[in-house]
Each structure stands twice: as structure tokens, then as C-alpha cells.
Design a protein around this motif. Structure first.
Motif, mmCIF file in Angstrom:
data_model
loop_
_atom_site.group_PDB
_atom_site.id
_atom_site.type_symbol
_atom_site.label_atom_id
_atom_site.label_comp_id
_atom_site.label_asym_id
_atom_site.label_seq_id
_atom_site.Cartn_x
_atom_site.Cartn_y
_atom_site.Cartn_z
ATOM 1 N N ASN A 280 0.811 -1.220 0.000
ATOM 2 C CA ASN A 280 0.000 0.000 0.000
ATOM 3 C C ASN A 280 0.847 1.275 0.000
ATOM 4 O OD1 ASN A 280 -2.531 -1.427 0.204
ATOM 5 N ND2 ASN A 280 -1.984 -1.888 2.326
ATOM 6 N N GLY A 281 2.138 1.125 -0.279
ATOM 7 C CA GLY A 281 3.022 2.285 -0.268
ATOM 8 C C GLY A 281 2.722 3.256 -1.395
ATOM 9 N N LYS A 282 2.844 4.536 -1.108
ATOM 10 C CA LYS A 282 2.581 5.563 -2.115
ATOM 11 C C LYS A 282 3.851 5.870 -2.902
ATOM 12 C CE LYS A 282 -1.188 7.819 0.394
ATOM 13 N NZ LYS A 282 -1.680 9.089 0.973
ATOM 14 N N VAL A 283 3.732 5.918 -4.222
ATOM 15 C CA VAL A 283 4.877 6.208 -5.087
ATOM 16 C C VAL A 283 4.465 7.198 -6.165
ATOM 17 C CG1 VAL A 283 5.877 3.913 -4.703
ATOM 18 C CG2 VAL A 283 4.438 4.320 -6.711
ATOM 19 N N GLN A 284 5.488 7.758 -6.828
ATOM 20 C CA GLN A 284 5.253 8.719 -7.906
ATOM 21 C C GLN A 284 6.271 8.473 -9.013
ATOM 22 O OE1 GLN A 284 5.498 12.800 -6.573
ATOM 23 N NE2 GLN A 284 4.029 13.494 -8.099
ATOM 24 N N PHE A 285 5.808 8.511 -10.255
ATOM 25 C CA PHE A 285 6.677 8.312 -11.415
ATOM 26 C C PHE A 285 7.000 9.663 -12.057
ATOM 27 C CE2 PHE A 285 4.874 4.138 -10.940
ATOM 28 C CZ PHE A 285 5.861 3.273 -11.366
ATOM 29 N N PHE A 286 8.214 9.725 -12.643
ATOM 30 C CA PHE A 286 8.655 10.919 -13.372
ATOM 31 C C PHE A 286 9.239 10.469 -14.703
ATOM 32 C CE2 PHE A 286 9.089 11.597 -8.857
ATOM 33 C CZ PHE A 286 8.513 12.833 -8.642
#
Length: 526
Positions: free
Chosen positions: A181-187
Motif C-alpha cells: 500500500n506504499g505511495k509512489v510517484q513516477f517521473f
């Protein structure tokens, strides 16, 4: 190679300087000392390769100097000069780190012979260190490649069996991503150069290496590349860490690339997603943010997080229906399901349509990869479809491209399904990508829609091994490569090739190669 001469008599030190053409022999006299204590202090501040010391000196003699040198500077070679009466004492001291001894008065040819022997020894050691370092870099690079491939897999393909995915992340030392359930962000980061496209090609690899270095300097940040986009790199960043904020991070990337490579960058910031199952949505959102950039070599930052409202919710049910229609070779069902997807995005933004189209495109690309049918015409169709999605206004053409792509893939899957050789080639390709996962004949039969008994018989006929033996052989060959990196523990290698129990891994390895993993690793050193 740098030399330190230690003797309490200045005439002896001067004489040693004159006995040898030091430069011709590859040496340089760096310092002199009048006793062992003074010599030891020099060793603490200067990079010395060879010490030539008299045995009898005040304050600290040559043997005591050799002992301390052996303990704190084991790479330094020590030659002791002694009188005849001290011969036995000096010979016994060879065990304390003395590499050679010479009787006084020192004959020039004996000194030259001793120096040449030591020079060869030092050169051999340095060459071995370089080889070990190169091998370590190679194997560490192999681990990084495995990490990048798996992150790309999570970003582009459907995440099945979350416990297995979580275990694999831990095996690959990607614990930061193992939280379901970890929050991540892509770039998405693209380099641009308007005047010189050749220069852009030349700087592609340096750009990737630089971005990899940037990721390593940040907490819980990973870089990977997608072969579909050659001038881009992708970053995956865990949210809520002590690293740079989103704004600080993208500015840092942009400024670093511009400063060191003199290239402009366009960066797409994806929406923050929650959990492994949403990685694909997060990755697509970064690409869609990038797709809104203006043409030309001008640095830009585009943030999808501010334009995420109204995005079509692409549920797992849609994914399963589309996947089944392809694998069941039902082109009509695919068209019906595709129509439902786009009807679901009606009344929403152009971005919502693009998001849904990208989801379908990624699914089709994953199926082509799974069956190893990424032919040139399929790759071209994928690329053309992606270009039309990025244009954000050619929806009709996107639908045509996706339909054409599905037709091509269904035909290739049909050929693979009914050609035993092509089917087995597809399965072997799949195993090469997923050998470390929990995988069985039943799993493969379900994935490739084929009876397990027929698959077992066909596999053995074409490969010459049954499935389980082939998988073990594949894992053992991968293990041999990883064992060459002595920074990896045996249990690390065991996990990386799919064994949760290192003792069982050692047993299988010895049965396969006649050596335990430890014995194999030691044999490499020898």
C-alpha cells in the motif's frame, strides 16, 4: 612505485640512492627516515609501496617497523637490511611481513633483483584487484539490471499475486517498494537537442548513467529505462521519505543534466498512486504529463497531479476481459470490450481518453512480450499508436491502431498456440524473465492456456529436459554469475534466483556443479 628508505646512517641512505637506477626500474624514492618511528609516521601520511629498512635502528628497529607495517599497511612491501650476525633473526622475521632481506654491504645486483621481484608482485596484485573490481562492477550491474527490469515489469504489466511480487522485491533488495500500500510517484524525463540529433544519440548513455547516479543519491528513488522511449529515463520515487520534495527533485534533475551535459529536459510528473497494483496507472500518468509538452528544445516541467480530475477508472475487470479476449483468440470480443472502455471515458476529458488508450496499449504490449511475438510490424504499430495517443486529438486513429494491433497479436498468438516450437520458445522467453518467481507447470499452463500434461510432454520433446530440470538449470546458471560478486552473501544469491532456503540452494548447487556455492566462489579467487 614509491619507496621509503629507513636507516640511521645518512651515508647508507645516500649509498642506496646511488646503487640503482631507480627510475629505470620503475621506482621513485619518495622519503627517507632515520629510525623506525619516523618511518612509521611517514607511512601514515604518504602513499608508499616499498620500505627498505635497516634492522638495527634507534627508537624502533626494522623488525618492529615491519610488524606494525604488516598490521596497518599490509599492501606495503618491506625489505630488511642486516649484518651477517643477524641473519637467523631476520629470516625468522619474514613471518612478520618482511618480503625480502639483504646482507650488508648491499650488492647492487641483489638489490635490483629484490626490487624487480617486488615490482612484479605489486603489479600482479594490482591487476588482480582491478579484475576483482571489474567483476564486482559487472555483477552489481547485473543486479541493477534485474532491479530495473522488474520495476519496468511492475510499471507496464498487470500485477498478479501480490505476495509473490512482494517477495521478489525483497529478493532484489527493493524493500522500499515491498509495501503493498506504499505511495509512489513516477517521473518521465526526456532529453532534447534541436540543432544536433547526432549529439543527442551520443549523450544518451551518459544521460542514463547520470540519472542513475542521481537516483542513488536520493532516498528510496529508482531509475529505469523503457526500450519504447529511447531518449527518456523514468524515475520511481517513494512518497513520504526524507529525500527531496517533488519540486526540488525535478529541478535538481533538470539543472544537473543541463550543467553536466548541456542538454534541455522535458519532465512529466505523474500522479501519486497507492499500492503496487496502481503502478501502471502512475507510470502512464507521467507519460501523459510529458505528452502535453511543447515541441522544441526548451526545458519544461509538466505536472499531471494538477490535471488528474475526471480520469477514467480502468478497473481490473476491464483488464481481465481484454486480456482474455486476446488469449482466447476472440477478436470480436476484443472489439466489444474496447468499445466499452471508450464508452466509459465518454463525457470526460481528452486526457481521460488518452489514459484509457495507454492502459490498453500497455496490456497489448505485455501480451506480445509474454508470447515473444514482438515482431517488427507489431513494434511499429505500437509506436504509431503511442504517437497518436500523445497528440491528444486523434481518438479515431487511436481506436483503429489498437484494433489493428490486437488483430496482429491474436494472429501471432494463434500461430504460437498451434505451433509447438513457437509455444515452447514463448515459454522459455517467459522463464528467462521470471525464473526467480514462484513458478510451476500448472502456473504456465494457466498463463498460456494449454493443458498441463500436454505442455509437460511438449516441453520435454522440444527442450530435451523436463520443465523442473530446465528451471533448476536456468537458476543455477544465473547463480554462478551472481556468486562472482563477493559483496553478495550466499543467502542473497539464493533469494535472487528464487530459493527461499539457502541450505536447500547450496544442496541443489552442489548436486548440479559438484561444488558448494562457497567452494565455487573460492575457486574463482584461486
Amino acid at each position: 612505485m614509491k619507496v621509503l628508505i629507513a636507516d640511521d646512517e645518512i651515508q647508507i641512505r645516500r649509498g642506496l640512492r646511488l646503487k640503482v637506477d631507480w627510475e629505470e626500474e620503475g621506482f621513485q624514492i619518495e622519503e627517507e627516515a632515520s629510525n623506525g618511528k619516523e618511518a612509521f609516521e611517514i607511512l601514515q601520511t604518504k602513499d608508499i609501496d616499498v620500505v627498505i629498512t635497516d634492522m638495527r635502528m634507534p627508537i624502533m628497529d626494522g623488525v618492529e617497523l615491519a610488524k606494525r607495517c604488516h598490521k596497518e599497511f599490509p599492501h606495503v612491501k618491506v625489505i630488511v637490511l642486516s649484518g651477517y650476525s643477524d641473519f637467523e633473526y631476520v629470516r625468522n622475521s619474514l613471518q612478520q611481513g618482511v618480503r625480502d632481506y639483504l646482507l650488508k654491504p648491499v650488492a647492487p645486483d641483489e638489490l635490483v633483483e629484490a626490487l624487480r621481484k617486488i615490482r612484479k608482485e605489486i603489479e600482479d596484485e594490482k591487476r588482480k584487484q582491478i579484475e576483482i573490481a571489474q567483476m564486482s562492477r559487472f555483477v552489481h550491474s547485473h543486479l541493477q539490471d534485474l532491479q530495473e527490469q522488474f520495476i519496468l515489469h511492475l510499471a507496464k504489466e498487470e500485477v498478479l499475486q501480490l505476495p509473490i511480487v512482494t517477495e521478489r522485491l525483497q529478493q532484489l533488495q527493493l524493500e522500499n517498494l515491498a509495501n503493498e500500500n506504499g505511495k509512489v510517484q513516477f517521473f518521465t524525463v526526456e532529453i532534447r537537442e534541436s540543432d544536433d540529433p547526432i549529439r543527442l544519440d551520443e549523450l544518451r548513455i551518459p544521460f542514463q548513467l547520470l540519472c542513475k547516479e542521481i537516483a542513488q543519491q536520493q532516498t528510496a528513488t529508482y531509475m529505469f529505462t523503457d526500450p519504447s522511449y529511447p531518449n527518456m529515463v523514468q524515475f520511481l520515487k517513494v512518497v513520504d521519505t526524507n529525500s527531496l520534495s517533488t519540486d526540488q527533485f525535478v529541478v535538481h534533475v533538470q539543472q544537473t543534466v543541463n550543467k553536466l551535459l548541456k542538454l534541455e529536459t522535458v519532465i512529466g510528473i505523474g500522479t501519486i498512486v497507492n499500492g503496487l497494483s496502481e503502478y501502471r496507472s502512475g507510470y502512464i500518468s507521467s507519460l501523459l504529463a510529458w505528452s502535453q509538452s511543447q515541441l522544441g528544445s526548451k526545458s519544461q516541467i509538466l505536472d499531471q497531479t494538477t490535471a488528474s480530475a475526471g480520469v477514467f477508472d480502468f478497473s481490473p475487470d476491464y483488464e481481465k476481459r481484454i486480456t482474455n479476449s486476446i488469449e482466447n483468440l476472440d477478436f470480436s470480443a476484443f472489439k466489444d470490450n474496447l468499445q466499452k472502455v471508450f464508452e466509459g471515458s465518454k463525457g470526460r476529458s481528452v486526457m481521460s481518453f488518452s489514459f484509457a488508450a495507454n492502459q490498453v496499449l500497455f496490456m497489448l504490449g505485455s501480451l506480445a512480450k509474454k508470447y515473444d511475438v514482438e515482431t517488427k510490424d507489431i513494434q511499429n504499430t505500437i509506436w504509431n499508436c503511442q504517437q497518436n495517443i500523445w497528440k491528444l486529438y486523434s481518438q479515431h486513429k487511436v481506436k483503429e491502431d489498437l484494433t489493428q494491433l490486437a488483430s496482429l497479436i491474436i494472429e501471432k498468438v494463434r500461430l504460437a498456440r498451434f505451433s509447438n516450437k513457437k509455444l515452447i520458445d514463448s515459454i522459455r522467453h517467459y522463464l528467462d524473465q521470471h525464473y526467480a518467481s514462484e513458478i510451476s507447470l500448472t502456473t504456465l499452463s494457466t498463463l498460456f492456456h494449454i493443458n498441463s500434461a500436454h505442455l509437460s510432454e511438449t516441453f520435454k520433446h522440444h527442450v530435451g529436459q523436463n520443465f523442473s530440470d530446465y528451471l533448476v538449470t536456468l537458476r543455477m546458471e544465473k547463480a554462478k554469475q551472481l556468486l562472482k560478486d563477493k559483496q553478495l552473501k550466499i543467502i542473497d544469491v539464493s533469494n535472487l534466483v528464487g530459493f527461499s532456503n539457502s541450505g536447500y540452494f547450496s544442496t541443489v548447487f552442489k548436486k548440479h556443479f559438484g561444488q558448494t556455492p562457497v567452494e565455487f566462489r573460492n575457486s574463482i579467487g584461486e
